[in-house]
Design a protein around this motif. Structure first.
Motif, PDB file in Angstrom:
ATOM      1  N   ILE A   1      32.953  44.923  33.218  1.00 31.58           N
ATOM      2  CA  ILE A   1      33.755  44.424  34.339  1.00 31.58           C
ATOM      3  C   ILE A   1      32.809  43.919  35.419  1.00 31.58           C
ATOM      4  O   ILE A   1      31.919  44.634  35.880  1.00 31.58           O
ATOM      5  N   THR A   2      32.978  42.702  35.818  1.00 33.03           N
ATOM      6  CA  THR A   2      32.157  42.126  36.875  1.00 33.03           C
ATOM      7  C   THR A   2      33.074  41.574  37.954  1.00 33.03           C
ATOM      8  O   THR A   2      34.144  41.013  37.663  1.00 33.03           O
ATOM      9  N   PRO A   3      32.706  41.723  39.233  1.00 35.63           N
ATOM     10  CA  PRO A   3      33.533  41.176  40.312  1.00 35.63           C
ATOM     11  C   PRO A   3      33.718  39.685  40.150  1.00 35.63           C
ATOM     12  O   PRO A   3      32.792  38.971  39.813  1.00 35.63           O
ATOM     13  N   ASN A   4      34.908  39.231  40.398  1.00 39.47           N
ATOM     14  CA  ASN A   4      35.199  37.810  40.233  1.00 39.47           C
ATOM     15  C   ASN A   4      36.165  37.389  41.337  1.00 39.47           C
ATOM     16  O   ASN A   4      37.247  37.951  41.448  1.00 39.47           O
ATOM     17  N   GLN A   5      35.756  36.436  42.149  1.00 40.72           N
ATOM     18  CA  GLN A   5      36.578  36.010  43.270  1.00 40.72           C
ATOM     19  C   GLN A   5      37.588  34.935  42.879  1.00 40.72           C
ATOM     20  O   GLN A   5      38.570  34.725  43.563  1.00 40.72           O
ATOM     21  N   SER A   6      37.336  34.215  41.798  1.00 37.08           N
ATOM     22  CA  SER A   6      38.264  33.172  41.388  1.00 37.08           C
ATOM     23  C   SER A   6      39.406  33.765  40.599  1.00 37.08           C
ATOM     24  O   SER A   6      39.251  34.771  39.914  1.00 37.08           O
TER      25      SER A   6
ATOM     26  N   PHE B   1      48.000  41.319  32.410  1.00 40.76           N
ATOM     27  CA  PHE B   1      49.085  41.341  33.405  1.00 40.76           C
ATOM     28  C   PHE B   1      48.775  42.333  34.513  1.00 40.76           C
ATOM     29  O   PHE B   1      48.900  42.018  35.707  1.00 40.76           O
ATOM     30  N   ASN B   2      48.355  43.526  34.145  1.00 38.89           N
ATOM     31  CA  ASN B   2      48.084  44.564  35.144  1.00 38.89           C
ATOM     32  C   ASN B   2      46.854  44.244  35.980  1.00 38.89           C
ATOM     33  O   ASN B   2      46.848  44.482  37.195  1.00 38.89           O
ATOM     34  N   VAL B   3      45.802  43.710  35.347  1.00 38.07           N
ATOM     35  CA  VAL B   3      44.586  43.367  36.081  1.00 38.07           C
ATOM     36  C   VAL B   3      44.856  42.227  37.061  1.00 38.07           C
ATOM     37  O   VAL B   3      44.416  42.263  38.215  1.00 38.07           O
TER      38      VAL B   3
ATOM     39  N   ALA C   1      38.108  48.730  30.025  1.00 34.05           N
ATOM     40  CA  ALA C   1      37.844  47.688  31.009  1.00 34.05           C
ATOM     41  C   ALA C   1      38.867  47.740  32.136  1.00 34.05           C
ATOM     42  O   ALA C   1      38.519  47.621  33.320  1.00 34.05           O
ATOM     43  N   TRP C   2      40.119  47.921  31.775  1.00 32.98           N
ATOM     44  CA  TRP C   2      41.178  48.005  32.780  1.00 32.98           C
ATOM     45  C   TRP C   2      40.984  49.235  33.663  1.00 32.98           C
ATOM     46  O   TRP C   2      41.085  49.152  34.891  1.00 32.98           O
ATOM     47  N   MET C   3      40.688  50.391  33.067  1.00 27.29           N
ATOM     48  CA  MET C   3      40.526  51.614  33.841  1.00 27.29           C
ATOM     49  C   MET C   3      39.321  51.503  34.781  1.00 27.29           C
ATOM     50  O   MET C   3      39.353  51.991  35.919  1.00 27.29           O
ATOM     51  N   ALA C   4      38.247  50.857  34.296  1.00 24.63           N
ATOM     52  CA  ALA C   4      37.079  50.670  35.152  1.00 24.63           C
ATOM     53  C   ALA C   4      37.408  49.754  36.326  1.00 24.63           C
ATOM     54  O   ALA C   4      37.009  50.024  37.472  1.00 24.63           O
ATOM     55  N   ARG C   5      38.132  48.677  36.062  1.00 23.92           N
ATOM     56  CA  ARG C   5      38.531  47.770  37.141  1.00 23.92           C
ATOM     57  C   ARG C   5      39.472  48.484  38.124  1.00 23.92           C
ATOM     58  O   ARG C   5      39.375  48.288  39.335  1.00 23.92           O
TER      59      ARG C   5
ATOM     60  N   SER D   1      38.256  52.324  44.760  1.00 25.43           N
ATOM     61  CA  SER D   1      37.116  52.652  45.619  1.00 25.43           C
ATOM     62  C   SER D   1      36.964  51.638  46.744  1.00 25.43           C
ATOM     63  O   SER D   1      36.674  52.004  47.896  1.00 25.43           O
ATOM     64  N   ILE D   2      37.151  50.353  46.404  1.00 22.40           N
ATOM     65  CA  ILE D   2      37.035  49.310  47.426  1.00 22.40           C
ATOM     66  C   ILE D   2      38.100  49.482  48.501  1.00 22.40           C
ATOM     67  O   ILE D   2      37.827  49.355  49.705  1.00 22.40           O
ATOM     68  N   ARG D   3      39.320  49.784  48.089  1.00 21.96           N
ATOM     69  CA  ARG D   3      40.406  49.975  49.054  1.00 21.96           C
ATOM     70  C   ARG D   3      40.157  51.192  49.932  1.00 21.96           C
ATOM     71  O   ARG D   3      40.407  51.164  51.150  1.00 21.96           O
ATOM     72  N   GLU D   4      39.644  52.275  49.335  1.00 20.78           N
ATOM     73  CA  GLU D   4      39.366  53.474  50.130  1.00 20.78           C
ATOM     74  C   GLU D   4      38.250  53.211  51.128  1.00 20.78           C
ATOM     75  O   GLU D   4      38.313  53.652  52.283  1.00 20.78           O
ATOM     76  N   THR D   5      37.227  52.471  50.695  1.00 21.08           N
ATOM     77  CA  THR D   5      36.120  52.136  51.599  1.00 21.08           C
ATOM     78  C   THR D   5      36.604  51.254  52.746  1.00 21.08           C
ATOM     79  O   THR D   5      36.227  51.454  53.912  1.00 21.08           O
ATOM     80  N   SER D   6      37.467  50.287  52.424  1.00 23.51           N
ATOM     81  CA  SER D   6      38.003  49.404  53.464  1.00 23.51           C
ATOM     82  C   SER D   6      38.850  50.185  54.454  1.00 23.51           C
ATOM     83  O   SER D   6      38.800  49.924  55.665  1.00 23.51           O
TER      84      SER D   6
END
Length: 543
Positions: free
Chosen positions: A72-77, A473-475, A524-528, A534-539
């Motif tokens: 899983i890699t961050p992807n902005q698009s 769909f979920n991702v 992959a889904w669980m990791a994402r 984590s990102i939401r909690e940090t924000s």
């Protein structure tokens, strides 16, 4: 004794291939012992090695710059299927999953044996042949839509597929020899087609296109084998059988008039068998080509479709063929839908709605199969799997071409302006696809694993695709719309992996390879999901 051993050693030719990591740096790749799953260099560096078949790898055709795992890699698009390697061509989704389920031989060490002239009777004991043929005719033949004829090549094809039911030790010995014998026959068919054009050859190739042998050796690509069977069938004029039936309709359907003596009884029966086999070949090729980006060689004519009435008859004995034909024909129409410009949304919407309505109508027809006899239950599971897979393919196709036509195709909410008749159809059909994928896995979990062992290989490609749709769909909802979808998707995927990993499926059965793919997509889904949390909690803490 020594001479015998020397002779046997002389017949073994090892063909070693380098792993991906060693090949990229042009390093020497060697496996020191047969117990090592990885090469010496990767083992020393403690890096993943593609020679280890337990490690998930991507196909050779997509090898360049592709990570060896589904990371899983961050992807902005707003990219579809973002949890999979970025350069997959998703215009042919089933071709991708077929490749994922069938890693190339380059990622394993293969021992090639130079076998001498052999026959089926020299490889298997007569009692084993009888047992394997009985297994095929009781468990595998029901998936076909034509009556099998006995013959040397046909018996060989049946035994090659069903040798997976022997003990593992025995199967490892006889399977490569059977595959080698099959390969020689197919080579002869290609090199000297006129000599091998027969009903037996057509049926044997059709069987081998639906099931792959459980062996490191490969007979060939299923679609290619189906195309060869179609070509031979055309040379034998099987595609003309329906036209000949129409020309002699009173003789073929004597129930339409008072019974009269017929001088064409044997010929009429043969014509019906040829027409039935031809339709079955068209359906097999269609199943293998749908969603692969490869057009089928055969086409259904109006006479072929009309002949279904004669083949089915009053007893409905061949009703499964008619249902399967309608499912595949509807899918082919759906995948032919085009949208070049958003100004054509009305035509695109109408065609898609008609196709989905046709699927709904077929679904009502097949429902009674689920409570009928055991044989009908088998057909119900195949019908449901095929129908739901075709529905997913059509929705995936129409949504993809709509996004390509949208001016805002790079935006996460590109579909906001795709609203024919004021309907937010992309959201509606996206939810439809997710429900259909979950229904497919639910149907799978309700079936008996012992019957799934004999399921066609393409069915497990459909299952992997459905699991991928659920994850996608979920991702997408989580990453780009900020919505966490509630439901039982995770549990369905976990249960699917457990079912397809059962001991009923010998390794490397297509079900086990499917379980591997589904498990990696689930991870992959669980990791994402964890990264997003984590990102939401940090924000939240920072604000």
């Amino acid at each position: 004794m020594n001479k015998t051993n020397d002779k046997l050693k002389g017949t073994v030719q090892r063909r070693k291939r380098s792993c991906v990591a060693c090949r990229q740096v042009k390093a020497r790749c060697e496996v020191l012992t047969v117990l090592d799953l990885s090469c010496h260099r990767c083992k020393t560096l403690k890096t993943p090695c593609s020679l280890d078949q337990s490690y998930f790898v991507t196909p050779r055709l997509l090898e360049v710059d592709v990570p060896l795992t589904l990371t899983i890699t961050p992807n902005q698009s707003a990219r579809a299927w973002s949890f999979l390697p970025w350069h997959f061509d998703w215009s042919a989704p089933l071709a991708i999953f077929r490749q994922l389920l069938n890693p190339p031989e380059a990622f394993s060490i293969v021992e090639e044996l130079s076998y001498g002239p052999e026959t089926l009777q020299q490889i298997l004991h007569p009692s084993e042949i009888d047992e394997l043929l009985l297994i095929f005719y009781t468990k595998y033949a029901p998936w076909l839509n034509f009556a099998l004829r006995s013959g040397t090549f046909l018996d060989l094809a049946c035994c090659t597929i069903t040798c997976r039911h022997l003990t593992p030790a025995r199967a490892r010995i006889v399977s490569p020899r059977l595959v080698h014998l099959i390969g020689k026959y197919i080579s002869n068919v290609v090199l000297n087609p006129g000599h091998y054009q027969s009903l037996e050859t057509v049926q044997g190739l059709a069987i081998l296109s639906m099931w792959s042998p459980i062996s490191e050796g490969r007979v060939g690509d299923g679609r290619a084998l189906a195309s060869v069977a179609i070509t031979i069938g055309m040379n034998l004029r099987y595609h003309k059988a329906s036209s000949r039936i129409k020309a002699r309709e009173p003789s073929i359907v004597p129930s339409l008039r008072p019974p009269e003596p017929s001088t064409h009884v044997d010929d009429d029966t043969e014509l019906l068998e040829q027409a039935q086999l031809w339709l079955a070949l068209i359906n097999i090729e269609s199943m293998l080509c749908l969603g692969s980006g490869r057009p089928p060689l055969s086409r259904r004519s109006n006479n072929d479709v009309k002949t279904l009435t004669h083949i089915t008859g009053a007893d409905g004995r061949h009703l499964p063929m008619r249902i399967m034909t309608e499912i595949l024909a509807s899918a082919e129409l759906g995948l032919a839908i085009e949208l070049a410009n958003v100004s054509d949304l009305e035509t695109w919407f109408s065609a898609t709605s008609s196709c989905l309505a046709a699927f709904d109508g077929i679904s009502k027809v097949i429902t009674p199969f689920s409570v009928a006899s055991e044989q009908d239950k088998l057909w119900y599971h195949l019908f449901s799997c095929t129908l739901l897979s075709c529905r997913l393919l059509v929705i995936d196709h129409v949504v993809r071409i709509a996004r390509a036509a949208s001016p805002d195709h790079d935006s996460p909410v590109w579909f906001k302006d795709i609203k024919p008749r004021g309907l937010d159809v992309i959201r509606i059909w996206g939810s439809d696809a997710n429900r259909s994928a979950e229904a497919l896995l639910t149907n799978l979990l309700q079936s008996d694993s012992s019957s799934l062992v004999a399921g066609p290989d393409v069915m497990f490609t459909w299952i992997a695709f459905a699991a991928g749709v659920i994850v996608e769909f979920n991702v997408y909802m989580m990453d780009y719309l900020g919505i966490t979808v509630s439901g039982w998707a995770q549990q369905l995927l976990e249960k699917t992996v457990n079912l397809l990993s059962e001991k009923d499926f010998p390794d490397p059965h297509a079900a086990r390879r499917c379980a591997c793919v589904v498990e990696h997509m689930l991870r992959a889904w669980m990791a994402r999901k964890e990264d997003t949390r984590s990102i939401r909690e940090t924000s939240a803490v920072m604000t």
